[in-house]
Design a protein around this motif. Sequence first.
Motif, PDB file in Angstrom:
ATOM      1  N   LYS A  20       0.229   0.417  -6.768  1.00  0.00           N
ATOM      2  CA  LYS A  20      -0.240   0.514  -5.386  1.00  0.00           C
ATOM      3  C   LYS A  20      -0.387  -0.859  -4.720  1.00  0.00           C
ATOM      4  O   LYS A  20      -0.148  -1.005  -3.532  1.00  0.00           O
ATOM      5  CB  LYS A  20      -1.564   1.270  -5.335  1.00  0.00           C
ATOM      6  CG  LYS A  20      -1.969   1.641  -3.936  1.00  0.00           C
ATOM      7  CD  LYS A  20      -2.976   2.749  -3.911  1.00  0.00           C
ATOM      8  CE  LYS A  20      -3.174   3.184  -2.480  1.00  0.00           C
ATOM      9  NZ  LYS A  20      -3.513   4.565  -2.352  1.00  0.00           N
ATOM     10  N   LEU A  37       3.226   3.571  -0.197  1.00  0.00           N
ATOM     11  CA  LEU A  37       3.281   3.663   1.259  1.00  0.00           C
ATOM     12  C   LEU A  37       2.913   2.340   1.932  1.00  0.00           C
ATOM     13  O   LEU A  37       3.587   1.917   2.876  1.00  0.00           O
ATOM     14  CB  LEU A  37       2.338   4.772   1.750  1.00  0.00           C
ATOM     15  CG  LEU A  37       2.211   4.919   3.264  1.00  0.00           C
ATOM     16  CD1 LEU A  37       3.549   5.280   3.907  1.00  0.00           C
ATOM     17  CD2 LEU A  37       1.155   5.966   3.605  1.00  0.00           C
ATOM     18  N   TRP A  57       6.108   6.608  -2.701  1.00  0.00           N
ATOM     19  CA  TRP A  57       5.082   7.505  -3.244  1.00  0.00           C
ATOM     20  C   TRP A  57       3.876   7.495  -2.333  1.00  0.00           C
ATOM     21  O   TRP A  57       3.529   6.489  -1.738  1.00  0.00           O
ATOM     22  CB  TRP A  57       4.757   7.216  -4.698  1.00  0.00           C
ATOM     23  CG  TRP A  57       4.025   5.960  -5.056  1.00  0.00           C
ATOM     24  CD1 TRP A  57       4.587   4.757  -5.342  1.00  0.00           C
ATOM     25  CD2 TRP A  57       2.617   5.800  -5.239  1.00  0.00           C
ATOM     26  NE1 TRP A  57       3.616   3.857  -5.684  1.00  0.00           N
ATOM     27  CE2 TRP A  57       2.389   4.472  -5.632  1.00  0.00           C
ATOM     28  CE3 TRP A  57       1.524   6.650  -5.106  1.00  0.00           C
ATOM     29  CZ2 TRP A  57       1.123   3.973  -5.888  1.00  0.00           C
ATOM     30  CZ3 TRP A  57       0.256   6.161  -5.360  1.00  0.00           C
ATOM     31  CH2 TRP A  57       0.070   4.833  -5.749  1.00  0.00           C
ATOM     32  N   LEU A  58       3.308   8.684  -2.203  1.00  0.00           N
ATOM     33  CA  LEU A  58       2.119   8.875  -1.379  1.00  0.00           C
ATOM     34  C   LEU A  58       0.964   9.258  -2.282  1.00  0.00           C
ATOM     35  O   LEU A  58       1.107  10.094  -3.177  1.00  0.00           O
ATOM     36  CB  LEU A  58       2.329   9.997  -0.359  1.00  0.00           C
ATOM     37  CG  LEU A  58       3.450   9.830   0.654  1.00  0.00           C
ATOM     38  CD1 LEU A  58       3.538  11.057   1.542  1.00  0.00           C
ATOM     39  CD2 LEU A  58       3.260   8.579   1.484  1.00  0.00           C
ATOM     40  N   ASP A  59      -0.170   8.664  -2.016  1.00  0.00           N
ATOM     41  CA  ASP A  59      -1.387   9.057  -2.711  1.00  0.00           C
ATOM     42  C   ASP A  59      -1.905  10.335  -2.051  1.00  0.00           C
ATOM     43  O   ASP A  59      -1.468  10.708  -0.954  1.00  0.00           O
ATOM     44  CB  ASP A  59      -2.426   7.935  -2.630  1.00  0.00           C
ATOM     45  CG  ASP A  59      -3.175   7.766  -3.930  1.00  0.00           C
ATOM     46  OD1 ASP A  59      -3.186   8.710  -4.749  1.00  0.00           O
ATOM     47  OD2 ASP A  59      -3.758   6.698  -4.139  1.00  0.00           O
ATOM     48  N   GLU A  62      -2.948  10.185   1.603  1.00  0.00           N
ATOM     49  CA  GLU A  62      -1.974   9.678   2.572  1.00  0.00           C
ATOM     50  C   GLU A  62      -1.150  10.850   3.104  1.00  0.00           C
ATOM     51  O   GLU A  62      -0.674  11.689   2.347  1.00  0.00           O
ATOM     52  CB  GLU A  62      -1.082   8.619   1.919  1.00  0.00           C
ATOM     53  CG  GLU A  62      -1.878   7.391   1.517  1.00  0.00           C
ATOM     54  CD  GLU A  62      -1.108   6.391   0.674  1.00  0.00           C
ATOM     55  OE1 GLU A  62      -1.443   5.197   0.773  1.00  0.00           O
ATOM     56  OE2 GLU A  62      -0.194   6.789  -0.082  1.00  0.00           O
ATOM     57  N   GLU A  63      -0.989  10.883   4.399  1.00  0.00           N
ATOM     58  CA  GLU A  63      -0.370  12.018   5.081  1.00  0.00           C
ATOM     59  C   GLU A  63       1.158  11.916   5.101  1.00  0.00           C
ATOM     60  O   GLU A  63       1.719  10.846   5.319  1.00  0.00           O
ATOM     61  CB  GLU A  63      -0.879  12.090   6.524  1.00  0.00           C
ATOM     62  CG  GLU A  63      -2.383  12.219   6.655  1.00  0.00           C
ATOM     63  CD  GLU A  63      -2.903  13.574   6.223  1.00  0.00           C
ATOM     64  OE1 GLU A  63      -2.150  14.562   6.343  1.00  0.00           O
ATOM     65  OE2 GLU A  63      -4.053  13.644   5.767  1.00  0.00           O
ATOM     66  N   VAL A  64       1.810  13.035   4.920  1.00  0.00           N
ATOM     67  CA  VAL A  64       3.267  13.126   5.008  1.00  0.00           C
ATOM     68  C   VAL A  64       3.751  12.681   6.384  1.00  0.00           C
ATOM     69  O   VAL A  64       4.815  12.073   6.516  1.00  0.00           O
ATOM     70  CB  VAL A  64       3.724  14.574   4.707  1.00  0.00           C
ATOM     71  CG1 VAL A  64       5.176  14.778   5.035  1.00  0.00           C
ATOM     72  CG2 VAL A  64       3.435  14.924   3.257  1.00  0.00           C
ATOM     73  N   ILE A  67       5.369   9.251   7.100  1.00  0.00           N
ATOM     74  CA  ILE A  67       6.751   8.909   6.732  1.00  0.00           C
ATOM     75  C   ILE A  67       7.772   9.877   7.316  1.00  0.00           C
ATOM     76  O   ILE A  67       8.968   9.764   7.034  1.00  0.00           O
ATOM     77  CB  ILE A  67       6.926   8.845   5.199  1.00  0.00           C
ATOM     78  CG1 ILE A  67       6.604  10.198   4.552  1.00  0.00           C
ATOM     79  CG2 ILE A  67       6.097   7.722   4.606  1.00  0.00           C
ATOM     80  CD1 ILE A  67       7.064  10.332   3.116  1.00  0.00           C
ATOM     81  N   LEU A  79       4.674  12.287  -5.139  1.00  0.00           N
ATOM     82  CA  LEU A  79       3.349  12.623  -4.640  1.00  0.00           C
ATOM     83  C   LEU A  79       2.371  12.523  -5.794  1.00  0.00           C
ATOM     84  O   LEU A  79       2.568  13.144  -6.841  1.00  0.00           O
ATOM     85  CB  LEU A  79       3.344  14.034  -4.036  1.00  0.00           C
ATOM     86  CG  LEU A  79       4.315  14.231  -2.859  1.00  0.00           C
ATOM     87  CD1 LEU A  79       4.347  15.692  -2.440  1.00  0.00           C
ATOM     88  CD2 LEU A  79       3.952  13.333  -1.689  1.00  0.00           C
ATOM     89  N   SER A  92       1.339  18.654   0.632  1.00  0.00           N
ATOM     90  CA  SER A  92       2.315  17.647   1.061  1.00  0.00           C
ATOM     91  C   SER A  92       3.730  18.055   0.677  1.00  0.00           C
ATOM     92  O   SER A  92       4.663  17.912   1.467  1.00  0.00           O
ATOM     93  CB  SER A  92       1.972  16.290   0.449  1.00  0.00           C
ATOM     94  OG  SER A  92       0.737  15.822   0.943  1.00  0.00           O
TER      95      SER A  92
END
Length: 170
Positions: A20, A37, A57-59, A62-64, A67, A79, A92
């Motif tokens: 991260k 992200l 990669w999204l934690d 974190e919103e889709v 991106i 994800l 997500s």
Amino acid sequence: MQSVIKNGQVLADDWLLLAKEAQLADLPENTDCIVPLALWQAEREALKRRPGALAIWLDADEEVEAIAADLPNFALIALNFPAFTDGRAYSSAALLRQRYGFKGEIRAIGDVLRDQLFAMRRCGFDAFAIRADKDPHDALKGLADFSESYQSAAEQPLPLFRRRALSGRG
């Protein structure tokens, strides 16, 4: 090298998952990388110019939507499940498939266990990086835990009663 479950088999993972807190200088040359992200947001143009495939990669927090406009840049979206009990990434994955029409790989990373795989696939995941202390060959069996699903989902948009009616068994 870590393994990943994809296409119904356990395969060697060819992607490098960056931490991260990674910086642009941390990316090796000509390597397919999954970037966090924050790095994508800070270094978007430089990342698009580098050789090698790019993924993000999204934690779970974190919103889709962050991106959505950039989806054509990614071969893969990972994800993160920070804990087995945190299910935000299910939503997500469903959003990526159903609202945004993402056709690339959606990979579950983090605290991913066998018990989750069947439900994850129904939400739109098609690859799974099982937690390092678990056997991916055993986890692969989780995709076959149930023979049929009643409800519609990202991976099967028709509920069972509609599928039966279409097949003439209704």
